[in-house]
Motif scaffolding. Sequence first.
Motif, mmCIF file in Angstrom:
data_model
loop_
_atom_site.group_PDB
_atom_site.id
_atom_site.type_symbol
_atom_site.label_atom_id
_atom_site.label_comp_id
_atom_site.label_asym_id
_atom_site.label_seq_id
_atom_site.Cartn_x
_atom_site.Cartn_y
_atom_site.Cartn_z
ATOM 1 N N GLN A 132 0.792 -1.231 0.000
ATOM 2 C CA GLN A 132 0.000 0.000 0.000
ATOM 3 C C GLN A 132 0.831 1.291 0.000
ATOM 4 N N CYS A 133 2.132 1.211 -0.006
ATOM 5 C CA CYS A 133 2.969 2.413 -0.043
ATOM 6 C C CYS A 133 2.968 2.991 -1.461
ATOM 7 N N VAL A 134 2.818 4.316 -1.564
ATOM 8 C CA VAL A 134 2.775 4.959 -2.876
ATOM 9 C C VAL A 134 3.841 6.041 -3.040
ATOM 10 N N GLY A 135 4.670 6.244 -2.032
ATOM 11 C CA GLY A 135 5.690 7.274 -2.184
ATOM 12 C C GLY A 135 6.552 7.411 -0.954
ATOM 13 N N ALA A 136 7.743 7.952 -1.145
ATOM 14 C CA ALA A 136 8.667 8.251 -0.045
ATOM 15 C C ALA A 136 8.904 9.750 -0.018
ATOM 16 N N ILE A 137 8.865 10.340 1.170
ATOM 17 C CA ILE A 137 9.014 11.781 1.326
ATOM 18 C C ILE A 137 10.291 12.091 2.092
ATOM 19 N N ARG A 260 12.553 3.435 1.600
ATOM 20 C CA ARG A 260 12.789 4.881 1.663
ATOM 21 C C ARG A 260 14.081 5.291 0.975
ATOM 22 N N SER A 261 14.950 4.341 0.684
ATOM 23 C CA SER A 261 16.197 4.669 -0.004
ATOM 24 C C SER A 261 15.946 5.240 -1.396
ATOM 25 N N VAL A 262 14.744 5.006 -1.946
ATOM 26 C CA VAL A 262 14.459 5.487 -3.300
ATOM 27 C C VAL A 262 14.472 7.009 -3.354
#
Length: 351
Positions: A132-137, A260-262
Amino acid sequence: MWAYPRSGHWWDTIVPDFTPLQFMQNFRVSSESFEYNCSQVKHAIGRRNTNYRLCVPIRMRVAIAIWKLATGGEYRTISHLFGVGLSTVFICVQEFCNTVIKVLLPIHIRFPDAEKLLEMATFFNNRWRVPQCVGAIDGSHIPIIAPEDYPRDYFSHKGWHSIVLQAVVDGKGFFWDVCVGYPGSVHDARVLRQSHLWEALSDGELLGQNKVSISGCDVGHYLIGDPAYPMQNWLMKPFSDTGRLTPEQHTYNYRLSSARSVVEMSFGRLKGQWRCLLKRNDCKLELSKRIALTCCVLHNICEEHSDNFTEEHPDRTLNIEPPVQTLTERANTEGADIRAALMMHFNGGNE
């Protein structure tokens, strides 16, 4: 007769003979991306010849601006290189940035719809097993010269004046939300709360459209961030390491760091390709903001065109390689389950 004579030998003679690799090494974009930018902005910044003077061609105007952004060179140096006046360089950079923000930003940095959110969530889950993750901030500091108004507010904890670039990226490293301009002394959590992203996501409507049941808990889409951010239903962060974490919580933190490394790698590619973001810009605050935003748009364009730019001598530049890159590789084969830790988060664990 009133123009100072200058030589444009490098642009007129040397650049046309560049191979695709040489063009990439010099301008830090592929020839395809360069021509795309020219075609998109030519109607806004193109000029016509007059009876008194020949205009600067559109390709040169774009090349001047991209050279400034890619190298961070001084205006005077670029003026000598392209054989144009100092004011011409400044105008080309300003007009190019304004046009990219007006024309290309709405095309290449867009808020996802329900279908796009589902696609991004699937990619995150397949690559890092984070459902369900759609992005890293994350946030990054952009060096600037001390502004005339309130210079102390822009002095960051890093020891220099800066503005904060907050960005959300998807699993492929594309920016889909950018906020730039807050003073360097402002905390990341405060930047988020004052940004339009907070207003857009706080009601839960956008990210709550495609909920799935995880260990008996209905979970919508969410972003992931570092411990500096406040935990929300739509924003997950690691458990605080108090020395008493359960195996499930350790697994959750590991998976979160891997995914989150992305965003850290995206910032690394952004600053590695657009070197003007690595050192202090010799321009005023408002232009610095527009330059940073323009570079984010150009980053997405280059990613879409698969520009594989690599630094020739990475050991001679700043180390921009994120330390958690190896976690991404390990996450593809590691098989621990994250579902229990997700359920703990949504049931009130770790504030």
